[in-house]
Design an enzyme around this catalytic site. Structure first.
Site, short mmCIF file in Angstrom:
data_model
loop_
_atom_site.label_atom_id
_atom_site.label_comp_id
_atom_site.label_asym_id
_atom_site.label_seq_id
_atom_site.Cartn_x
_atom_site.Cartn_y
_atom_site.Cartn_z
N ASP A 27 0.86 -1.18 0.00
CA ASP A 27 0.00 0.00 0.00
C ASP A 27 0.89 1.24 0.00
O ASP A 27 1.83 1.33 0.79
CB ASP A 27 -0.87 -0.01 1.27
CG ASP A 27 -2.29 0.40 0.99
OD1 ASP A 27 -2.48 1.49 0.45
OD2 ASP A 27 -3.21 -0.37 1.33
N GLU A 29 -6.40 3.76 -5.95
CA GLU A 29 -7.72 3.90 -5.31
C GLU A 29 -8.23 5.31 -5.60
O GLU A 29 -7.54 6.30 -5.33
CB GLU A 29 -7.59 3.71 -3.80
CG GLU A 29 -8.97 3.66 -3.14
CD GLU A 29 -9.01 4.20 -1.73
OE1 GLU A 29 -9.92 3.82 -0.99
OE2 GLU A 29 -8.14 5.01 -1.35
N HIS A 72 -11.33 -3.39 3.06
CA HIS A 72 -11.32 -3.04 4.49
C HIS A 72 -12.16 -1.81 4.80
O HIS A 72 -12.28 -1.45 5.98
CB HIS A 72 -9.87 -2.82 4.93
CG HIS A 72 -9.24 -1.66 4.23
ND1 HIS A 72 -8.95 -1.69 2.88
CD2 HIS A 72 -8.89 -0.43 4.66
CE1 HIS A 72 -8.45 -0.52 2.52
NE2 HIS A 72 -8.40 0.27 3.58
N ASP A 73 -12.69 -1.14 3.79
CA ASP A 73 -13.53 0.05 4.02
C ASP A 73 -15.00 -0.22 3.78
O ASP A 73 -15.83 0.68 3.96
CB ASP A 73 -13.11 1.18 3.07
CG ASP A 73 -11.70 1.69 3.33
OD1 ASP A 73 -11.27 1.66 4.49
OD2 ASP A 73 -11.05 2.11 2.36
C1 NOJ Z 1 -8.53 4.94 1.84
C2 NOJ Z 1 -8.23 3.76 2.71
O1 NOJ Z 1 -8.66 2.60 2.07
C3 NOJ Z 1 -8.91 4.01 4.03
O2 NOJ Z 1 -8.89 2.88 4.86
C4 NOJ Z 1 -8.24 5.18 4.68
O3 NOJ Z 1 -8.93 5.53 5.85
C5 NOJ Z 1 -8.21 6.39 3.75
N1 NOJ Z 1 -7.90 6.08 2.40
C6 NOJ Z 1 -7.19 7.39 4.23
O4 NOJ Z 1 -5.91 6.88 4.05
#
Ligand code: NOJ
Length: 559
Positions: free
Chosen positions: A98, A256, A328-329
């Site tokens: 990441d 992303e 994970h989000d």
């Molecule tokens: C996207 C990530 O996937 C998330 O988990 C994070 O809180 C935010 N970006 C900030 O880095």
């Protein structure tokens, strides 16, 4: 279309904190991942994406990085990490790391320096502005509630943080900062990693004037996101990054990108433009809420068809899709678009079929392959995610909204749904740790766990293995084009893929009812072409017209 390894790969995402604890401190770690590499390999995946493992105070579980060159103590040492890379390569698996460079932690040495004085050499690594009329420089809202600005008393200025106040945004306008990022990327690539997943990478260029976002309704805060998503210099920066770093290695990149649309994604992923290879877009993840993520509305299948079809057709031959329903989000998809009660197994398999037969590179998020579900904890104390906790404070503690109502939205939308520890077996703490888990484990672990899934040949796990195998043995799944059929059906999602003289038919029932399926007359497939299904299907059954069982999925191949 150009054939490449990363188009033909399947990726498995690990959220290290919740994957496997090896030393009993209740937190997942790198040695825990090493223990489970064979489990992942057996699934058939080629690549692992590791959520951040760098030094971090964990305000946002590692997405707030204090040192890009060090491994977080909770997770182990650099030697552990090197062992992980070696063990993965020995198993012919690739590792993508990441890359979180829209912001750093406020505990990063750059920021510690930057806040010392306005003329500190690191000041310009971040985005500072004086206040306006004694208030924040503009009205932007942080993703994690409240203003996107934090006041620094010592230098009497505010710094920008799109995420938490412990995640100050880096200033990409500064060439020195960009060079630091490129050097750091090269350092990891030279260690032998196979690519990067780039966190909110379309946020790195802000509209320079940082103007107020329009607010005709006079709301307390407005998003402002159109001024920092896909900003004016983002393509220039990514092309520079490609020239300076990525072009020198044979690696995989995925950006992303919340708020990216098809036209913009074509620019990011058209290989001739030398930027990235694919993006994570969010359109399909935003269909079940209103403009505020916490305002849930049920998914309308036609919206999903419209969105996915636009992306499939839009990027075909120009760019490349990444395919995901979990990370994970996001809440667990079996609870979200499936039925995690009486049809948990069927609907998890159906959703996987729907996704894995599309064109693009599929991503599997830890636990998805065993059909892990959302959680519901009554007390806010059980939740750990900063987004949830800040929102709860804003709405309930400061705003007086009802606890129960806000908890309902956390149950359906909260990120912690994805972050409960992995359920390895039916033993204490689900086999995740011998200590006290950092986050409460989903109480359904006695029935939903990896050991059960591996031992049951009809499990979701074995179905994923089959899907991955099919992708490895049928080029059409990777490279074929896509065509939606039955666009008006609001329960069945059906589509076709074509590659030279081969074709595929994918039929999925997104409802818990039995529904009739009828193939359009001009198409024909034979029953013996059945590649995979999540119910037993009679080998001679007519496949042009049949009744689909709840959450049924079938794939036929023909020519
Ligand atoms: C996207 C990530 O996937 C998330 O988990 C994070 O809180 C935010 N970006 C900030 O880095």
């Amino acid at each position: 279309m150009k054939r490449t390894w990363w188009k033909e790969s399947v990726v498995y995402q690990i959220y290290p904190r919740s994957f496997k604890d090896s030393n009993g401190d209740g937190i997942g770690d790198i040695q825990g991942i090493i223990e489970k590499l064979d489990y992942i390999k057996n699934l058939g995946v080629d690549v692992i994406w590791l959520s951040p493992v760098y030094e971090s105070p964990n305000d946002d579980n590692g997405y707030d990085i204090a040192d890009y060159y060090r491994i977080m103590d909770d997770f182990g040492t650099m030697e552990d990490w090197e062992e992980l890379l070696d063990e993965m390569h020995a198993r012919d698996m690739k590792l993508i790391m990441d890359l979180v460079v829209n912001h750093s932690s406020d505990e990063h040495q750059w920021f510690q320096e930057a806040k010392k004085s306005k003329d500190n050499p690191y000041r310009d690594y971040y985005i500072w502005r004086p206040g306006k009329d004694g208030k924040e420089p503009n009205n932007w809202k942080s993703t994690f509630s409240g203003s996107a600005w934090e006041y620094d008393e010592k230098t009497d200025e505010y710094y920008l943080h799109i995420f938490s106040k412990k995640q100050p945004d880096l200033n990409w306008e500064n060439p020195k900062l960009r060079q630091e990022v490129y050097d750091m990327m090269k350092w990891w690539l030279d260690k032998g990693i196979d690519g990067f997943r780039m966190d909110v990478i379309n946020f790195i260029s802000k509209v320079p004037e940082l103007p107020d976002a329009p607010n005709p309704k006079g709301q307390k805060y407005v998003s402002g996101s159109r001024f920092f998503k896909n900003g004016p210099r983002v393509h220039e920066y990514l092309q520079e990054m490609n020239r300076e770093v990525l072009s020198k290695y044979d690696v995989m990149t995925v950006g992303e990108m919340p708020g990216v649309d098809v036209e913009e994604a074509k620019k990011y992923t058209n290989l001739e433009r030398n930027e990235l290879q694919m993006v994570f877009q969010f359109e399909h993840m935003d269909l079940d809420h209103d403009s505020d993520k916490w305002d849930y509305k049920p998914l309308d299948l036609k919206d999903l068809k419209d969105s996915i079809s636009r992306w499939q057709e839009g990027l075909h031959g120009t760019g490349w899709n990444s395919l995901y329903l979990n990370n994970h989000d996001q809440p667990r998809v079996v609870s979200r678009f499936g039925n995690d009660k009486e049809y948990r197994v069927e609907s998890a398999k159906m959703l996987a079929t729907f996704l894995h037969m599309l064109q693009g590179t599929p991503y599997i998020y830890q636990g998805e392959e065993i059909g892990m579900t959302n959680v519901q904890y009554e007390s806010i104390e059980e939740y750990k995610d900063i987004e949830i906790l800040n929102m709860y404070k804003e709405k309930v503690i400061d705003g007086g909204e009802a606890h129960d109502k806000v908890m309902e939205s956390i149950y359906v939308k909260g990120r912690d749904n994805a972050r409960t520890p992995f359920q390895w077996n039916d033993q204490e703490h689900a086999g995740f740790t011998t200590g006290e888990p950092w986050m409460k484990i989903n109480s359904n672990y006695p029935t939903i766990n990896a050991e059960q899934a591996v031992n049951d040949e009809n499990s979701v796990y074995h179905y994923y293995r089959q899907l991955i195998q099919l992708r490895k043995t049928h080029e059409i799944i990777v490279y074929g084009d896509y065509r939606l059929i039955l666009p008006e059906d609001d329960q069945i999602y059906a589509y076709m893929r074509t590659l030279s003289d081969e074709k595929l038919l994918v039929v999925t029932n997104f409802s818990d009812e039995s529904v009739p399926f009828k193939l359009p007359e001009e198409e024909s497939f034979q029953a013996k072409g059945l590649l995979i299904s999540n119910y037993d299907v009679d080998g001679v059954e007519d496949c042009s017209s049949f009744t689909m069982k709840p959450y049924e999925a079938r794939v036929y191949k023909g020519s």
